[in-house]
Scaffold this motif. Structure first.
Motif, PDB file in Angstrom:
ATOM      1  N   ASP A  35       0.830  -1.213   0.000  1.00 18.50           N
ATOM      2  CA  ASP A  35       0.000   0.000   0.000  1.00 18.50           C
ATOM      3  C   ASP A  35       0.862   1.260   0.000  1.00 18.50           C
ATOM      4  O   ASP A  35       1.470   1.607   1.006  1.00 18.50           O
ATOM      5  CB  ASP A  35      -0.914  -0.017   1.231  1.00 18.50           C
ATOM      6  N   PHE A  36       0.893   1.918  -1.159  1.00 18.00           N
ATOM      7  CA  PHE A  36       1.586   3.206  -1.275  1.00 18.00           C
ATOM      8  C   PHE A  36       0.584   4.352  -1.272  1.00 18.00           C
ATOM      9  O   PHE A  36       0.877   5.448  -1.712  1.00 18.00           O
ATOM     10  CB  PHE A  36       2.393   3.263  -2.581  1.00 18.00           C
ATOM     11  N   GLY A  37      -0.635   4.052  -0.792  1.00 19.35           N
ATOM     12  CA  GLY A  37      -1.679   5.075  -0.848  1.00 19.35           C
ATOM     13  C   GLY A  37      -1.779   5.891   0.429  1.00 19.35           C
ATOM     14  O   GLY A  37      -2.421   6.940   0.443  1.00 19.35           O
ATOM     15  N   ALA A  38      -1.147   5.412   1.495  1.00 19.83           N
ATOM     16  CA  ALA A  38      -1.392   5.979   2.827  1.00 19.83           C
ATOM     17  C   ALA A  38      -1.080   7.473   2.912  1.00 19.83           C
ATOM     18  O   ALA A  38      -0.022   7.926   2.485  1.00 19.83           O
ATOM     19  CB  ALA A  38      -0.561   5.243   3.864  1.00 19.83           C
ATOM     20  N   GLY A  39      -1.988   8.205   3.507  1.00 18.47           N
ATOM     21  CA  GLY A  39      -1.765   9.637   3.732  1.00 18.47           C
ATOM     22  C   GLY A  39      -1.417   9.896   5.177  1.00 18.47           C
ATOM     23  O   GLY A  39      -1.667  10.987   5.690  1.00 18.47           O
ATOM     24  N   GLU A  40      -0.863   8.890   5.828  1.00 18.14           N
ATOM     25  CA  GLU A  40      -0.562   9.085   7.253  1.00 18.14           C
ATOM     26  C   GLU A  40       0.721   8.352   7.638  1.00 18.14           C
ATOM     27  O   GLU A  40       1.094   7.368   7.000  1.00 18.14           O
ATOM     28  CB  GLU A  40      -1.716   8.588   8.116  1.00 18.14           C
ATOM     29  N   PRO A  41       1.388   8.843   8.683  1.00 17.64           N
ATOM     30  CA  PRO A  41       2.638   8.207   9.112  1.00 17.64           C
ATOM     31  C   PRO A  41       2.414   6.743   9.487  1.00 17.64           C
ATOM     32  O   PRO A  41       1.353   6.397  10.007  1.00 17.64           O
ATOM     33  CB  PRO A  41       3.039   9.011  10.358  1.00 17.64           C
ATOM     34  N   ASP A  42       3.395   5.906   9.182  1.00 20.83           N
ATOM     35  CA  ASP A  42       3.321   4.506   9.615  1.00 20.83           C
ATOM     36  C   ASP A  42       3.872   4.353  11.036  1.00 20.83           C
ATOM     37  O   ASP A  42       3.763   3.289  11.629  1.00 20.83           O
ATOM     38  CB  ASP A  42       4.095   3.601   8.654  1.00 20.83           C
ATOM     39  N   ALA A 292      13.430  12.508  14.419  1.00 19.30           N
ATOM     40  CA  ALA A 292      13.781  11.112  14.098  1.00 19.30           C
ATOM     41  C   ALA A 292      12.904  10.595  12.955  1.00 19.30           C
ATOM     42  O   ALA A 292      13.389   9.913  12.041  1.00 19.30           O
ATOM     43  CB  ALA A 292      13.618  10.239  15.348  1.00 19.30           C
ATOM     44  N   MET A 293      11.622  10.937  13.002  1.00 20.11           N
ATOM     45  CA  MET A 293      10.729  10.485  11.922  1.00 20.11           C
ATOM     46  C   MET A 293      11.128  11.133  10.600  1.00 20.11           C
ATOM     47  O   MET A 293      11.158  10.488   9.560  1.00 20.11           O
ATOM     48  CB  MET A 293       9.266  10.797  12.276  1.00 20.11           C
ATOM     49  N   LEU A 294      11.457  12.436  10.683  1.00 25.56           N
ATOM     50  CA  LEU A 294      11.859  13.144   9.457  1.00 25.56           C
ATOM     51  C   LEU A 294      13.122  12.503   8.867  1.00 25.56           C
ATOM     52  O   LEU A 294      13.225  12.313   7.650  1.00 25.56           O
ATOM     53  CB  LEU A 294      12.095  14.627   9.771  1.00 25.56           C
ATOM     54  N   ASP A 295      14.079  12.153   9.732  1.00 26.19           N
ATOM     55  CA  ASP A 295      15.315  11.524   9.253  1.00 26.19           C
ATOM     56  C   ASP A 295      15.003  10.211   8.535  1.00 26.19           C
ATOM     57  O   ASP A 295      15.582   9.894   7.497  1.00 26.19           O
ATOM     58  CB  ASP A 295      16.271  11.268  10.424  1.00 26.19           C
ATOM     59  N   GLU A 296      14.079   9.452   9.103  1.00 28.64           N
ATOM     60  CA  GLU A 296      13.708   8.181   8.495  1.00 28.64           C
ATOM     61  C   GLU A 296      12.999   8.408   7.149  1.00 28.64           C
ATOM     62  O   GLU A 296      13.292   7.731   6.156  1.00 28.64           O
ATOM     63  CB  GLU A 296      12.812   7.393   9.466  1.00 28.64           C
ATOM     64  N   TYR A 297      12.104   9.386   7.095  1.00 30.64           N
ATOM     65  CA  TYR A 297      11.433   9.691   5.819  1.00 30.64           C
ATOM     66  C   TYR A 297      12.458  10.094   4.752  1.00 30.64           C
ATOM     67  O   TYR A 297      12.324   9.763   3.588  1.00 30.64           O
ATOM     68  CB  TYR A 297      10.423  10.835   5.985  1.00 30.64           C
ATOM     69  N   ARG A 298      13.485  10.840   5.186  1.00 28.79           N
ATOM     70  CA  ARG A 298      14.486  11.306   4.235  1.00 28.79           C
ATOM     71  C   ARG A 298      15.230  10.122   3.617  1.00 28.79           C
ATOM     72  O   ARG A 298      15.440  10.067   2.403  1.00 28.79           O
ATOM     73  CB  ARG A 298      15.483  12.252   4.911  1.00 28.79           C
ATOM     74  N   ILE A 299      15.608   9.161   4.460  1.00 24.52           N
ATOM     75  CA  ILE A 299      16.312   7.975   3.947  1.00 24.52           C
ATOM     76  C   ILE A 299      15.415   7.243   2.949  1.00 24.52           C
ATOM     77  O   ILE A 299      15.833   6.826   1.872  1.00 24.52           O
ATOM     78  CB  ILE A 299      16.712   7.037   5.114  1.00 24.52           C
ATOM     79  N   ARG A 300      14.153   7.097   3.309  1.00 23.78           N
ATOM     80  CA  ARG A 300      13.223   6.404   2.412  1.00 23.78           C
ATOM     81  C   ARG A 300      13.055   7.155   1.092  1.00 23.78           C
ATOM     82  O   ARG A 300      13.029   6.561   0.024  1.00 23.78           O
ATOM     83  CB  ARG A 300      11.850   6.280   3.071  1.00 23.78           C
ATOM     84  N   ARG A 301      12.920   8.476   1.199  1.00 30.44           N
ATOM     85  CA  ARG A 301      12.751   9.280  -0.019  1.00 30.44           C
ATOM     86  C   ARG A 301      13.934   9.087  -0.955  1.00 30.44           C
ATOM     87  O   ARG A 301      13.781   8.824  -2.148  1.00 30.44           O
ATOM     88  CB  ARG A 301      12.642  10.767   0.374  1.00 30.44           C
ATOM     89  N   THR A 374       5.760   4.198   4.777  1.00 26.24           N
ATOM     90  CA  THR A 374       5.653   2.747   4.933  1.00 26.24           C
ATOM     91  C   THR A 374       7.064   2.183   5.072  1.00 26.24           C
ATOM     92  O   THR A 374       8.041   2.894   4.822  1.00 26.24           O
ATOM     93  CB  THR A 374       4.888   2.136   3.734  1.00 26.24           C
ATOM     94  N   SER A 375       7.147   0.924   5.445  1.00 26.24           N
ATOM     95  CA  SER A 375       8.465   0.374   5.784  1.00 26.24           C
ATOM     96  C   SER A 375       9.381   0.255   4.562  1.00 26.24           C
ATOM     97  O   SER A 375       8.914   0.196   3.421  1.00 26.24           O
ATOM     98  CB  SER A 375       8.293  -1.013   6.394  1.00 26.24           C
ATOM     99  N   MET A 376      10.671   0.182   4.825  1.00 25.76           N
ATOM    100  CA  MET A 376      11.654   0.027   3.756  1.00 25.76           C
ATOM    101  C   MET A 376      11.423  -1.290   2.995  1.00 25.76           C
ATOM    102  O   MET A 376      11.593  -1.338   1.780  1.00 25.76           O
ATOM    103  CB  MET A 376      13.053   0.064   4.376  1.00 25.76           C
ATOM    104  N   ARG A 380      10.834  -1.549  -0.953  1.00 28.35           N
ATOM    105  CA  ARG A 380      11.652  -2.388  -1.832  1.00 28.35           C
ATOM    106  C   ARG A 380      10.756  -3.292  -2.694  1.00 28.35           C
ATOM    107  O   ARG A 380      10.846  -3.315  -3.914  1.00 28.35           O
ATOM    108  CB  ARG A 380      12.608  -3.224  -0.973  1.00 28.35           C
ATOM    109  N   GLU A 381       9.851  -4.001  -2.033  1.00 24.40           N
ATOM    110  CA  GLU A 381       8.985  -4.939  -2.739  1.00 24.40           C
ATOM    111  C   GLU A 381       8.064  -4.193  -3.726  1.00 24.40           C
ATOM    112  O   GLU A 381       7.925  -4.594  -4.881  1.00 24.40           O
ATOM    113  CB  GLU A 381       8.156  -5.736  -1.709  1.00 24.40           C
ATOM    114  N   GLY A 382       7.474  -3.098  -3.261  1.00 23.85           N
ATOM    115  CA  GLY A 382       6.574  -2.325  -4.123  1.00 23.85           C
ATOM    116  C   GLY A 382       7.306  -1.735  -5.319  1.00 23.85           C
ATOM    117  O   GLY A 382       6.780  -1.715  -6.436  1.00 23.85           O
TER     118      GLY A 382
END
Ligand SMILES: Cc1ncc(COP(=O)(O)O)c(C=O)c1O
Length: 401
Positions: A35-42, A292-301, A374-376, A380-382
């Motif tokens: 699910d890449f549709g989520a409009g909210e933090p995981d 911390a959440m922002l740092d994680e989002y940045r890595i994912r982005r 969403t998780s890394m 990856r899978e998506g």
């Protein structure tokens, strides 16, 4: 059958909610979806915030509160904005709302009349234009463009001003594009708006999710140039992973806030007393979890961008804020196959079990929005599934292999 009110005829369902509903239905049927549709933090709501809510229940803080919010929370909001942006708001200029959405809605109902024109930028979060219509006013759309990084330009916004313009709604960081308005453009808009008596509603829902240290002090810019005409609409939802708690706020001139509070007092009344205590903890506690959440989002982005860039037909741009990648898929559409981004998204869901939001939901056909809240592993899978899907479906004329 009874006749529905006229205003319902012009209101569209939220297309972003529709995707979530499809995903829910498939999941209940046992289908595994990325699910890449989520409009909210995981992320889960940080522990100190939850603890404050538990304490509120244990202390029987479970009754009505003033409709406009408890003083403690209003002070916490004002203190946060003073600390973060250097702006001064008082309790009578502050309203606690059920999410940023209600702050925006109350403001729209308070300052727009039927027949008014309200300018906003497209692609847009659909609630903004629907709320303008619910207030009886007419949305006037100013396009932002992928090849300009979806920048919100003051000259384009101001060129849309007419004698009927009553308001301008800005959303920065923007959902779905992730773009920011520059302080210079914001100031130019504020100065002109002040000259013409035009209201400015600023949707700051993603204000804490900006990746680079770019100047983006919109509260200060608007307070300096158009304080009496600006309503700042903020939210605990995304910054503190509190979407389900329903807490946001509006800061603005006392008459607009009083009008908003009156509307709220006759509709939903106060935000849940428990949520209000939780929001106090969120705003006054350590802001380390936000970082911390922002740092994680940045890595994912950055990782997502790297993966998807493997196929140039998925034209990606790194967003400056929020947690969405808004991808131009127009090269992948063809007259004899998948023709629209809506069909692209539907086929991707049907065949590859990946849910994305089609650009049509944001008045931007030819694009898809991927939420990386969403998780890394899911990313990856998506991404693998999306890349394989693109390879299989690319129109023959431009197929690159
Ligand atoms: C651009 C934008 N503004 C405001 C909101 C409102 O969120 P909430 O009502 O949870 O604060 C959202 C939620 O998705 C959003 O994307």
């Amino acid at each position: 059958m009874g006749r529905l009110a006229e205003r319902t005829k012009h209101i569209a369902d939220s297309p972003t909610m529709a995707i979530t509903a499809t995903v829910d239905r498939l999941r209940r049927a046992g289908v595994e979806i990325i699910d890449f549709g989520a409009g909210e933090p995981d992320f889960t709501t940080p522990e100190p915030i939850k603890a404050a809510a538990r304490a509120a229940i244990d202390q029987n803080f479970t009754k009505y509160t003033p409709a406009s919010g408890i003083v403690e929370l209003k002070r916490a909001i004002c203190d946060r904005y003073r600390t973060d942006y250097g702006v001064e708001y008082t309790e009578s200029e502050t309203l606690v709302t059920a999410g940023g959405k209600q702050a925006l809605f109350n403001a729209a109902l308070s300052v727009f009349d039927p027949g008014d024109e309200v300018i906003t930028h497209a692609p847009y979060w659909p609630t903004l234009t629907e709320q303008i219509k619910l207030a009886g006013a007419k949305p006037v759309l100013v396009r932002t463009h992928a090849d300009d990084g979806f920048a919100i330009r003051a000259d384009a916004i101001l060129a849309a001003v007419t004698p009927r313009t009553r308001g301008i709604i800005l959303n920065s960081p923007c959902n779905p594009t992730g773009a920011l308005i520059s302080e210079d453009d914001a100031a130019a808009i504020a100065i002109e708006a002040a000259r013409h008596g035009i209201w400015i509603l600023v949707d700051l829902c993603y204000e804490k999710l900006i990746y680079d240290a770019v100047p983006h002090n919109l509260p200060a810019v608007f307070a300096r140039h158009a304080r009496d005409l600006t309503v700042l609409c903020g939210s605990a939802s995304k910054a503190y992973a509190m979407t389900g708690w329903r807490c946001g706020w509006a800061l603005g001139p006392a008459p607009a806030i009083a009008a908003s509070a009156a509307i709220q007092s006759h509709s939903t009344s106060n935000v849940s007393s428990i949520t209000q205590k939780a929001a106090v903890a969120a705003l006054t506690g350590s802001q380390a979890t936000v970082r911390a959440m922002l740092d994680e989002y940045r890595i994912r982005r950055d990782t997502l961008d790297q993966w998807l860039s493997a196929d140039p037909r998925l034209r990606c741009q790194k967003p400056a804020g929020a947690f969405y990648m808004f991808i131009d898929v127009s090269e992948l559409l063809s007259v004899d196959g998948v023709r629209t981004s809506a069909q692209f998204s539907q086929t991707l869901l049907d065949e590859s079990r990946v849910a994305v939001t089609p650009g049509e939901a944001f008045d931007a056909p030819g694009f898809i929005r991927i939420s990386y809240a969403t998780s890394m592993e899911n990313l990856r899978e998506g991404s693998n599934r999306l890349l394989a899907f693109v390879k299989a479906h690319a129109p023959r004329a431009v197929a690159a292999g």
